[in-house]
Enzyme design. Structure first.
Site, PDB file in Angstrom:
ATOM      1  N   LYS A 112       0.879  -1.176   0.000  1.00  0.00           N
ATOM      2  CA  LYS A 112       0.000   0.000   0.000  1.00  0.00           C
ATOM      3  C   LYS A 112       0.914   1.224   0.000  1.00  0.00           C
ATOM      4  O   LYS A 112       1.998   1.195   0.607  1.00  0.00           O
ATOM      5  CB  LYS A 112      -0.885  -0.021   1.259  1.00  0.00           C
ATOM      6  CG  LYS A 112      -1.653   1.282   1.548  1.00  0.00           C
ATOM      7  CD  LYS A 112      -2.764   1.548   0.567  1.00  0.00           C
ATOM      8  CE  LYS A 112      -3.469   2.892   0.820  1.00  0.00           C
ATOM      9  NZ  LYS A 112      -4.271   3.349  -0.318  1.00  0.00           N
ATOM     10  N   CYS A 144      -2.287   9.482  -7.008  1.00  0.00           N
ATOM     11  CA  CYS A 144      -3.483   9.280  -6.179  1.00  0.00           C
ATOM     12  C   CYS A 144      -4.409  10.485  -6.361  1.00  0.00           C
ATOM     13  O   CYS A 144      -4.001  11.630  -6.131  1.00  0.00           O
ATOM     14  CB  CYS A 144      -3.113   9.133  -4.704  1.00  0.00           C
ATOM     15  SG  CYS A 144      -4.589   9.022  -3.672  1.00  0.00           S
ATOM     16  N   LYS A 149       4.357   5.679 -11.061  1.00  0.00           N
ATOM     17  CA  LYS A 149       2.952   5.303 -11.320  1.00  0.00           C
ATOM     18  C   LYS A 149       2.202   6.529 -11.802  1.00  0.00           C
ATOM     19  O   LYS A 149       2.064   7.521 -11.079  1.00  0.00           O
ATOM     20  CB  LYS A 149       2.309   4.705 -10.068  1.00  0.00           C
ATOM     21  CG  LYS A 149       0.897   4.184 -10.344  1.00  0.00           C
ATOM     22  CD  LYS A 149       0.389   3.308  -9.227  1.00  0.00           C
ATOM     23  CE  LYS A 149      -1.001   2.749  -9.533  1.00  0.00           C
ATOM     24  NZ  LYS A 149      -1.531   1.943  -8.440  1.00  0.00           N
TER      25      LYS A 149
END
Ligand code: SIN
Length: 312
Positions: free
Chosen positions: A49, A138, A173
């Site tokens: 995570k 995110c 990412k």
């Protein structure tokens, strides 16, 4: 007649994975699921995570909502116990599963990324970490995350802050919520990324028609699941087309071996399986078996021969 068992091994960014199948960050409780089935037999690596420098409590509830048939929205807000706890406690537990471990990190500034990298490298458990994934995408936080990942300059800066001091391979990412993911990928590579992870969730909204209000407290949230697969494939295809030498980890709506093969043929070396794990944590078993069967039927020695083959 001897039967040749196709190899699912993949080399990427200087690392060896015995399968292209990884979990997507935040979707998979590896130590728990290892009690259901030995992960080592059917996965190539584990992604943590996303962790931040300090513990984060995350966003208000509700943080998830199911979108029947097409996936889910999440707005967790990077809830995590902080880097020090993760390094001390979670990393050895994950490494004990016998797979490469990729530490996913997020920060609010390049300086904080550098501090986290220094803290990681000077920790006695640093050797247990095989690679780092920078979460620049995110969508559920007010600072960092997507705010870094939407501009080429800040992506390059974040990568430089980490790769300048980190000898381990660093994956960036990327968010799909930009007009040109290729220019963001280029910035990450210029900043020293050894590979790209594409994609994080797509911004989405759900409305509660009885309350006549948005379902999620922050209104917009991250959409994942089968509905985003074509968007993710579009990103992987274009990133591989422009950067054929850069390993790509494909992620977005992967639910079965057919999906994995599509990502690999579009240019991914590895893939991450995410949302489907909430419903079927043992899905890796059937995906791995079906991949093996496809390669055997196609008389392939190795699945990695398929990477980017749809471009040729
Ligand atoms: C979250 O914690 O909100 C999800 C993580 C992400 O989208 O990167």
């Amino acid at each position: 007649m001897s039967i040749v068992v196709p190899s699912l091994s993949v080399s990427a960014a200087g690392l060896s994975f015995h399968s292209p199948l990884l979990n997507a960050s935040g979707t998979f409780n590896a130590p728990l699921f290892n009690q259901l089935f030995p992960l080592k037999e059917v996965m190539g690596g584990i992604v943590t995570k996303t962790v931040t420098q300090n513990p984060q409590a995350g966003n208000l509830q509700p943080r998830t909502t199911e979108l029947p048939g097409i996936g889910m929205l999440n707005s967790i807000g990077l809830q995590n116990p902080g880097l020090a706890y993760t390094l001390a406690t979670e990393i050895p537990e994950l490494k004990a599963l016998g797979l490469p471990v990729i530490l996913s990190i997020s920060a609010n500034s390049s300086a904080e990324f550098a501090q986290m990298t220094e803290a990681m490298l000077s920790h006695p458990h640093a050797t247990l970490i095989d690679a780092v994934e920078l979460n620049l995408s995110c969508p559920n936080v007010a600072k960092g995350g997507i705010h870094f990942g939407s501009a080429a300059d800040s992506v390059k800066e974040a990568l430089r802050a980490v790769t300048g001091i980190c000898p381990k391979p660093v994956f960036a990412k990327l968010t799909p919520n930009v007009s040109d993911i290729v220019s963001i990928g280029a910035a990450a590579i210029e900043g020293g990324a050894a590979g790209l992870t594409a994609i994080n969730t797509v911004l989405g909204v759900a409305i509660d028609i009885h309350q006549k209000k948005p379902v999620m407290p922050r209104v917009s949230a991250g959409y994942s699941g089968p509905g985003i697969k074509p968007i993710a494939l579009h990103a992987v295809w274009n990133l591989h087309k422009h950067f054929p030498e850069t390993p790509i980890i494909g992620v977005g709506g992967i639910s079965n071996a057919q999906d994995v093969l599509e990502f690999i043929m579009a240019g991914a070396s590895l893939v991450q399986v995410g949302t489907i794990c909430f419903r079927h944590p043992t899905i890796f078993k059937s995906i791995q078996a079906d991949l093996q069967a496809f390669c055997a039927k196609d008389r392939l020695d190795s699945v990695s021969a398929l990477t980017g083959c749809a471009h040729r």
